[in-house]
Design an enzyme around this catalytic site. Structure first.
Site, mmCIF file in Angstrom:
data_model
loop_
_atom_site.group_PDB
_atom_site.id
_atom_site.type_symbol
_atom_site.label_atom_id
_atom_site.label_comp_id
_atom_site.label_asym_id
_atom_site.label_seq_id
_atom_site.Cartn_x
_atom_site.Cartn_y
_atom_site.Cartn_z
ATOM 1 C CD GLU A 131 -2.187 -2.013 10.977
ATOM 2 O OE1 GLU A 131 -2.752 -2.189 9.882
ATOM 3 O OE2 GLU A 131 -1.784 -0.891 11.352
ATOM 4 N N GLY B 32 3.776 2.419 10.768
ATOM 5 C CA GLY B 32 3.577 1.619 11.967
ATOM 6 C C GLY B 32 3.396 0.144 11.662
ATOM 7 C CD GLU C 265 -2.846 1.181 2.411
ATOM 8 O OE1 GLU C 265 -2.744 0.286 3.277
ATOM 9 O OE2 GLU C 265 -3.683 2.079 2.447
HETATM 10 N N1 B3K Z 1 -2.705 0.976 5.822
HETATM 11 C C1 B3K Z 1 -1.391 1.126 6.360
HETATM 12 C C2 B3K Z 1 -0.698 2.373 5.934
HETATM 13 C C3 B3K Z 1 -0.114 2.311 4.590
HETATM 14 C C4 B3K Z 1 0.703 3.535 4.327
HETATM 15 C C5 B3K Z 1 1.231 3.561 2.950
HETATM 16 N N2 B3K Z 1 2.180 4.623 2.778
HETATM 17 C C6 B3K Z 1 -1.380 1.025 7.845
HETATM 18 C C7 B3K Z 1 -2.633 1.368 8.539
HETATM 19 O O1 B3K Z 1 -3.173 2.441 8.445
HETATM 20 O O2 B3K Z 1 -3.143 0.510 9.198
HETATM 21 ZN ZN ZN Z 2 -5.053 1.811 9.082
#
Ligand code: B3K
Ligand code: ZN
Length: 818
Positions: free
Chosen positions: A277, A240, A105
């Site tokens: 997550e 993170g 992502e």
């Molecule tokens: N969805 C990912 C973040 C992705 C960042 C890309 N540069 C983590 C989160 O928000 O859970």
């Molecule tokens: Zn997220």
């Protein structure tokens, strides 16, 4: 569109081959049919490309490949060679501590193979991995393991997913295993993979994961859907963590924790990120975004969910205070700067620049307001309908709002301003009490250009602090008046309780009323919020406030501590960074001087009281994570900080030597680094010797020094030569360079800027995503005193002039200079 995606990886040190076999078909709903297709691809070496064994008509173009003369359905086989061993961008497939891992992502998958790299292209993935068994015994991907022999495995993920949720991991790991039985009786294997030396720091993450499973079942009625849930911790990670389906990849900072190495805050953060997550499995993975402008659909909602998770498990009021403090410090600043954008942005140059406080934290505030309007039951009805309608789809924010609307028969039309307009709304409240009619009239006005639909939670208190009324005023027009009747005396109003809307509120509360509220309000947030306003006044406009009345109120609070965490938050002054948002022109030296002056007043008045509190609280500690125990430690440690500033160095050094948990150790270490004293250097050395093998603790060691008022630009240059400094490890760079940029007085000068610019230029070549985060420090250059303003502008111009400037950094610098 894609039916199935089959990937084969042959991993090796310097020769990684990716073969993909993807069955494409034409979107049946497409109006203008075409036999042309563009596939994304970046930094790939094309080896072969075949349809039915024949090379199709194709052309390699910038960032991709064009195919023409296609039939309506075909299977495309592509072989590419990539170089994870040289990939320092930490996007796509790369190596961390020698192990392979991925980050896809937003647009990382195109660095793995040519593909339709967009979130609305969903398919079923099968992944074969081959690698040297001795070096890479663990080979992981999404879904279920369907074939395995040493050095060769196949994973199959039955769920439909976009490629940004793809993940692969290969390496040498130790694993902590456990299991969770879902409400409907499915047993899920839980596995946390870490480098072997970290295995004794994984139990808390596992417990957090199980709490996340249980909480999502209880509060949202949502269960996990695969047979296995895996988490892998890596040291080199841009953010993170990442919610890849069934295989989360985490920055090790948000997995590894035990009482010797993690503070209370660290523990709660680990739990929150593990939760975040995990919650994405429904809000993000099973229902994902149609395009990246909808990012807040998954992020705002998932942040709201993780905030609720933490609030349900720990202190709700402290969580709210911390979140609002963060929002007002970082998101409000974003809103006031050149990169301001709505929760649903309308354009971007580099998508990675839009993983922002606005999309995440303001996005969560917008969800919180929906929750306030609908209540828990109505909100859950909306969530249920949302999943009924959209499970397995890529959708928009409008789809989410429609589900909330339809499930509750609640019209959100005016509310949508929250998604479309950038900036922080300003609202003004004026009150008038009429003694004769015993009525209280409240007029609320929206000051900005746009009209927002927003909830103002309030309470009205009588002179004894008793609540005569409370509720929510719903504002939907430019100006509205409300009447409260039969009030024998003028009440003290408590506005925007719990920060019920992310706005700037001007009210006609008097100083005396605010002081009354900090002692008497039943809403903890409001007590904290009002005392913060008073601190700001005392720091910036001391002639407008008589500090004795504020200190008298605080003395009562300190003499009768009910909620230690709250008291700690209340006696913590607004940060320099926060104060910068409230001055017309940022003079870093002046702000620090004024803030320190108030700290001195505080110490003068309460020195002995702080010592009493400290002594009472400094006893046996079995480092429990209950709100009471966490609160006691936080209050004790802020007292220690003030006492150290007041010259009680031995106290801090004693605690430093005898602490039995990292919260206490680090607090005393930070205190010793906040002021010149004979123990400072000894503490730095001892801390290093004790923890040099621990990556997480060493990050704290570096950042404590970077933030110390005694740190100089030269000192930072020395730290960057330290054997444990690593430029390509974002956590370490954030601790040292990122930390130093928050050391305002030491950083803001020509040498400091030159250092930062050097780092940014280097990152432009190695890791532009992190470079873009760091260059954002200059976003507010126009607000500084003239000399610093000019210097920052020069830096921005020199960065803009470099060759091969990445999109990431260009977008930020360009908008800052505009
Ligand atoms: N969805 C990912 C973040 C992705 C960042 C890309 N540069 C983590 C989160 O928000 O859970
Ligand atoms: Zn997220």
């Amino acid at each position: 569109m894609v039916h199935t995606t089959e990937l084969s990886f042959e991993l090796s040190e310097d020769k990684t081959i990716v073969s993909s076999e993807v069955s494409y078909y034409q979107n049946p709903n497409l109006k203008n049919k075409s036999n042309f297709l563009f596939l994304n691809g970046v930094d790939l070496e094309l080896i072969s490309i075949l349809i039915n064994g024949v090379e199709p008509n194709y052309k390699l173009v910038k960032d991709g490949l064009e195919l023409s003369d296609l039939s309506a359905e075909f299977v495309l086989k592509i072989n590419t060679r990539i170089h994870p061993e040289k990939n320092t961008s930490l996007n796509g497939l790369y190596q961390s501590s020698g192990n392979f891992c991925t980050q896809c992502e937003a647009h990382g998958f195109r660095q793995i193979t040519y593909y339709l790299d967009r979130p609305d292209v969903l398919s079923v993935f099968t992944t074969h991995i081959k690698a040297d068994f001795k070096r890479y015994p663990v080979l992981l991907s999404n879904g279920n393991l369907i074939e395995s022999k040493p050095g060769e495995v196949t994973w199959h993920d039955p769920s439909l997913k976009p490629c940004y949720l793809f993940a692969l991991v290969a390496g040498d790991f130790a694993v902590l295993e456990d299991a969770y039985t879902t409400l409907s009786g499915n047993e899920v294997a839980l596995k946390i993979y870490v480098e072997a030396h970290n295995i004794d720091k994984t139990q808390f993450a596992m417990d957090s994961l199980k709490r996340s499973f249980a909480w999502d079942e209880q509060r949202f009625g949502l269960e996990y859907d695969l047979d296995v849930y895996m988490i892998v911790a890596v040291d080199d990670f841009n953010m993170g963590a990442m919610e890849n389906k069934g295989l989360n990849i985490f920055n090790s900072t948000y997995v590894l924790a035990n009482p010797e190495t993690a503070t209370d805050k660290d523990f709660i953060n680990v739990e929150a990120v593990i939760g975040h997550e995990y919650f994405h499995n429904w809000t993000g993975n099973r229902v994902t975004c149609q395009d990246w402008f909808q990012l807040s659909l998954k992020e705002g909602l998932t942040v709201f969910r993780d905030q609720e998770f933490t609030s349900d498990l720990h202190s709700r009021s402290i969580k709210r205070i911390e979140d609002v403090n963060g929002l007002r410090t970082f998101q409000f600043a974003e809103d006031a700067g050149p990169m301001k954008h709505p929760v649903r942005p309308e354009s971007y140059i580099e998508m990675n620049n839009f993983y922002t406080f606005t999309v995440y934290e303001k996005g969560a505030e917008v969800i919180r307001m929906i929750h306030t309007f609908l209540g828990e039951d109505g909100f859950q009805k909306g969530m249920k309908l949302y999943f009924e309608r959209h499970d397995g789809q890529a959708v928009t924010i409008d789809n989410f709002i429609s589900a909330m609307n339809d499930a509750n028969d609640f019209n959100f039309d005016v509310f949508m301003t929250w998604y479309s307009q950038p900036g922080t709304p300003e609202v003004e409240i004026k009150t008038n009490y009429n003694v004769d009619s015993q009525s209280y009239c409240v007029t609320i006005k929206q000051l900005g250009e746009h009209t927002y639909y927003l909830p103002i939670r309030y309470g009205l208190l009588n002179d004894q602090g008793g609540e005569v009324d409370q509720g929510v005023l719903v504002l939907s027009e430019r100006e509205q008046s409300y009447h409260f009747n039969n009030l024998e005396h003028e009440p003290t109003p408590s506005w925007l309780r719990g920060f019920s809307a992310p706005i700037k509120l001007k009210s006609d509360l008097t100083l005396a009323q605010r002081i009354f509220l900090i002692e008497n309000d039943t809403d903890s947030f409001s007590r904290w919020d009002n005392v913060q306003e008073l601190w700001l006044l005392l720091i910036l406009k001391p002639d407008q406030i008589d500090e004795t009345s504020l200190f008298d109120a605080l003395e009562n609070i300190l003499n009768n501590v009910q909620d230690p965490s709250l008291v700690c938050e209340m006696i913590t002054l607004p940060s320099e960074r926060f104060i910068h948002l409230r001055v017309d022109e940022i003079d870093v030296v002046e702000v620090k001087r004024k803030r320190e002056a108030v700290i001195d007043q505080l110490i003068n008045r309460f020195g002995s009281l702080f010592l009493n509190i400290y002594t009472n609280l400094n006893g046996d500690d079995d480092h429990e994570l209950t709100p009471e125990a966490v609160g006691a430690r936080s209050l004790k440690n802020i007292c220690l900080y003030y006492l150290t500033k007041a010259g009680k160095f031995e106290l801090a050094y004693d605690q430093f030597n005898n602490a039995n948990c990292m919260s206490d150790r680090l607090s005393s270490f930070n205190a010793l680094l906040s002021v010149n004293n004979p123990y400072k250097d000894k503490a730095i050395e001892k801390f290093f010797e004790t923890y040099k093998k621990d990556v997480q603790v060493m990050d704290k060691w570096f950042s404590a020094q970077s933030l110390s008022p005694m740190m100089s630009v030269n000192g930072i240059r020395q730290l960057m030569k330290h054997e444990l400094f690593s430029f390509n490890t974002p956590n370490r760079l954030r601790s040292v360079v990122g930390g130093f940029t928050q050391n305002f007085v030491q950083f803001h000068n020509q040498e400091g800027y030159e250092l930062l610019t050097e780092v940014i230029i280097k990152l432009n070549g190695s890791n532009p995503q992190i470079g873009a985060r760091l260059v954002s420090i200059y976003n507010h250059w126009k607000r500084y005193t003239p000399e610093l303003r000019d210097l920052q502008k020069q830096q921005l111009e020199s960065i803009l002039a470099i060759d091969d400037l990445s999109n990431d950094i260009f977008e930020i610098v360009h908008s800052a200079l505009k």
